[in-house]
Write an enzyme that holds these catalytic residues in place. Structure first.
Site, mmCIF file in Angstrom:
data_model
loop_
_atom_site.group_PDB
_atom_site.id
_atom_site.type_symbol
_atom_site.label_atom_id
_atom_site.label_comp_id
_atom_site.label_asym_id
_atom_site.label_seq_id
_atom_site.Cartn_x
_atom_site.Cartn_y
_atom_site.Cartn_z
ATOM 1 N N ARG A 27 -10.080 -3.008 10.927
ATOM 2 C CA ARG A 27 -9.957 -4.257 10.172
ATOM 3 C C ARG A 27 -10.658 -4.184 8.806
ATOM 4 N NH1 ARG A 27 -8.230 -8.430 13.401
ATOM 5 N NH2 ARG A 27 -8.969 -9.913 11.864
ATOM 6 N N LYS A 493 4.564 4.998 3.815
ATOM 7 C CA LYS A 493 3.695 5.821 4.677
ATOM 8 C C LYS A 493 3.004 6.893 3.855
ATOM 9 C CE LYS A 493 3.262 3.838 7.439
ATOM 10 N NZ LYS A 493 3.900 2.597 7.589
HETATM 11 O O1 M6R Z 1 0.621 -7.247 10.840
HETATM 12 P P1 M6R Z 1 1.796 -7.249 9.913
HETATM 13 O O2 M6R Z 1 2.978 -6.572 10.458
HETATM 14 O O3 M6R Z 1 2.113 -8.654 9.427
HETATM 15 O O4 M6R Z 1 1.294 -6.462 8.639
HETATM 16 C C1 M6R Z 1 2.076 -6.382 7.493
HETATM 17 C C2 M6R Z 1 1.568 -5.312 6.547
HETATM 18 O O5 M6R Z 1 0.282 -5.627 6.105
HETATM 19 C C3 M6R Z 1 1.541 -3.925 7.205
HETATM 20 O O6 M6R Z 1 2.790 -3.570 7.704
HETATM 21 C C4 M6R Z 1 1.069 -2.868 6.206
HETATM 22 O O7 M6R Z 1 2.011 -2.705 5.196
HETATM 23 C C5 M6R Z 1 0.781 -1.555 6.931
HETATM 24 N N1 M6R Z 1 -0.406 -0.968 6.379
HETATM 25 C C6 M6R Z 1 1.873 -0.569 6.811
HETATM 26 O O8 M6R Z 1 1.564 0.672 7.345
#
Ligand code: M6R
Length: 616
Positions: A27, A493
């Site tokens: 986090r 990625k």
């Molecule tokens: O928890 P969420 O799916 O809402 O998060 C959305 C984005 O913050 C999340 O997909 C982010 O882009 C990741 N780091 C991608 O790997």
């Protein structure tokens, strides 16, 4: 974004807090700190950087005590530094606070408190809380009332834990917009009198047995064996504790070096698990948790998909699935844009919010925006206890299992599969897709896990591509139709974990500008599975070759034509075009992983990022 923990009980408080923080490190990992109450004396240790550094400090100077709070930070206000690390205290160090979120009116409060003579030492918004609490204590309010008064003054989305030498047996807590869980210990009647607080379940497994997911504007305190819960007005409430189902194995790396790698390799089993939940023996698609009337679903005329990051990339294919199989108008949009655009959404629209965490601030805000327009919101989330799950009109469980790696991998394929199945489900309600076509697609879906396993078995070839990408600074990802989102996701990625610049484009857009970037040093990663527009992708590849560009291609087994044009290629098994994104993304996830390893990057905790983005 930021993780907080709290513990009261007979175990070593510092160990429980530090282990809990390590489980929440995804986090945020800019700094970490703990505050421990020993009888009625508060001691604090904090440190810039990862929790391992704090563990060393506490090992050298043990912190005995009976209760404590801890924090792992993703910096918002103030650079990552020791002074800006949580816990924050009043000047005499008798009150300590950890916060996840933002106190939006902190400047106004800070000026008011400074006028009253309070001295600030950090640049953070959080520091106003201990000073404000002290102010109300000095005005002779009981600590419980002083805490409620603080909550009345601060604005924003937050989760807070506070300890004070004035009430050394209690940990105060409050939640408004950021997640916070209360939990009690392993023994059935809590005879050991253990109480916990945490931003997320991994910090509580395996120590806690039952959890209560706080709702917004709930607060209270825990003391040994007691939980007192109220709303922000002080009206008492009864928490309903539920059994914690998450197991330790779900959140351990096991034999893998990184969570990301473990989660990539979990995908075939995960797909099988989702299919066993979603398709019954009569080949009917089932969404047991979906509380929406069939009549309502049959009337839907437009679907608006909201998400951020990887979840939005899955959403772009959701749009393709809904248009292709349900024949409804569908769109997918950044939540952060939708919420401020005052979008027009007609009465027959349904908003779909997609989120692994179910806590992303932008996606939550767009959910609120839709609800303010009286549009129903269906969320696809991986955490059925999340804020989004609770606030939506209906929820679909992604069933991916806990995802710890900051770079999302298995949640993406779970999102794709659930969106695909939901599109087929809607299409059968609306009588759009002939049954035989649906069954044929379902049969094809069942082949995915084996095909994924085959891709993962061939991973050696991807290491070679990773070694090559380690030599460049810029990359372009190209795909069309169902694999245009794959290009976006592959690029995300790579840049997230290896810090190589990567942009994803729709193949057709390439000649409208991005082609200017092509050179020997800017390779193009072309996603070219068997499809109706494969030849168009080949034209893109030719355009790159004509300009001395290098090509890395993801192709269907045996595609000699593209092989011959490629500097590097990786073959995937043949698959129906709409399902191809579930396979083409796997080699791209692994290429990013290996590139990051070659670059010596921290794969699970990439710089500047946090798993759950709970601030705007
Ligand atoms: O928890 P969420 O799916 O809402 O998060 C959305 C984005 O913050 C999340 O997909 C982010 O882009 C990741 N780091 C991608 O790997």
């Amino acid at each position: 974004m930021c993780g907080i923990v709290g513990y009261i009980g007979p175990k070593s408080v510092s160990s429980v807090l530090l282990v809990g923080l390590q489980k929440l490190e995804y986090r945020g990992y800019d700094s970490a700190g703990i505050a421990i109450m020993d009888k009625s004396e508060l001691s604090i240790q904090k440190n810039k950087g990862k929790i391992a550094g704090l563990v060393d400090i506490v090992n050298k100077r043990p912190m005995p005590g009976n209760l404590g709070i801890g924090h792992t930070r993703w910096a918002t206000h103030g650079e990552p530094s020791k002074v800006n690390s949580h816990p924050h205290t009043n000047s005499s160090g008798t009150i300590a606070v950890v916060q996840n979120g933002i106190v939006e009116n902190y400047m106004e409060l800070k000026n008011e408190l400074m006028d009253d003579g309070f001295i600030f030492s950090s640049e953070t918004d959080t520091e106003v809380i201990p000073h404000l609490f002290e102010k109300y204590l000095k005005e002779n309010f009981r600590p419980e009332v002083a805490f409620l008064r603080v909550l009345k003054r601060i604005e924003g989305k937050f989760a807070i834990a506070l300890v004070s030498e004035k009430v050394p047996e209690k940990i105060f807590f409050a939640k408004n917009g950021a997640p916070l869980i209360l939990a009690i210990g392993k023994d059935e009647d809590n005879q050991q009198k253990e109480n916990f607080l945490a931003s997320d379940l991994p910090a509580l497994v395996p120590l806690a047995k039952k959890a209560y997911y706080l709702k917004d504007k709930e607060c209270g305190f825990i003391s040994q064996g007691t939980v007192v819960l109220s709303d922000f007005e002080g009206n008492l409430k009864e928490p309903n504790f539920e059994k914690i189902l998450m197991k330790s194995d779900d959140i351990e790396k096991g034999e893998f070096e990184h969570y990301m790698l473990k989660e990539i390799y979990e995908q075939p089993d995960m797909i099988e698990r989702i299919l066993s939940h979603r398709i019954n023996e009569n080949k009917h698609i089932i969404f047991n948790e979906l509380k929406l009337e069939r009549d309502y679903l049959a009337r839907i005329g437009r679907i608006v998909i909201q998400a951020s990051g990887t979840s939005l990339h899955a959403g772009y294919n959701g749009k393709n699935f809904f248009e292709q199989f349900v024949k409804v108008f569908a769109d997918a949009d950044y939540s952060s844009e939708f919420r401020y655009r005052n979008p027009v959404v007609a009465g027959d629209s349904m908003v779909i919010a997609i989120s692994q965490s179910g806590e992303t601030a932008d996606t939550l805000a767009s959910l609120h925006e839709a609800k303010s327009k009286f549009i129903k919101v269906l969320s696809f989330v991986n955490n059925m206890n999340s804020t989004m799950a609770r606030e939506s009109d209906a929820v679909i469980d992604l069933l991916a299992g806990p995802e710890i790696g900051v770079a999302s991998t298995k949640a993406y394929t779970a999102e794709l599969l659930n969106l695909f199945l939901f599109a087929l489900y809607l299409s059968s309600i609306k009588w759009i897709l002939p049954k035989e076509d649906r069954i044929q697609l379902l049969d094809e879906i069942y082949t995915l896990p084996e095909k994924m396993r085959k891709i993962l078995r061939n991973h050696e070839r991807l290491k070679e591509i990773g070694a090559f990408l380690n030599t460049v600074n810029d990359t372009i990802f190209l795909g069309r139709t169902y694999n245009f989102p794959t290009a976006l996701e592959g690029a995300l990625k790579l840049k997230e974990i290896s810090y190589i610049h990567a942009s994803g484009y729709a193949g057709g857009e390439f000649k409208h500008g991005p082609i200017a970037l092509v050179s020997e040093k800017v390779p193009v990663i072309a996603i070219v599975p068997q499809s109706e527009i494969r030849t168009k992708m080949i034209s893109n590849i030719q355009e790159v070759k004509a300009r001395n560009g290098k090509i890395i291609s993801i192709i269907t087994e045996g595609d000699q034509e593209v092989k011959d044009l490629s500097d590097y290629y990786f073959e995937i098994p043949p698959v129906a075009e709409p399902l191809s994104p579930l396979l083409t993304i796997l080699p791209l996830q692994l290429i990013s992983y290996y590139t990051a390893l070659y670059r010596g990057c921290d794969v699970d905790q990439p710089r500047n990022l946090a798993k759950s983005v709970t601030v705007e």
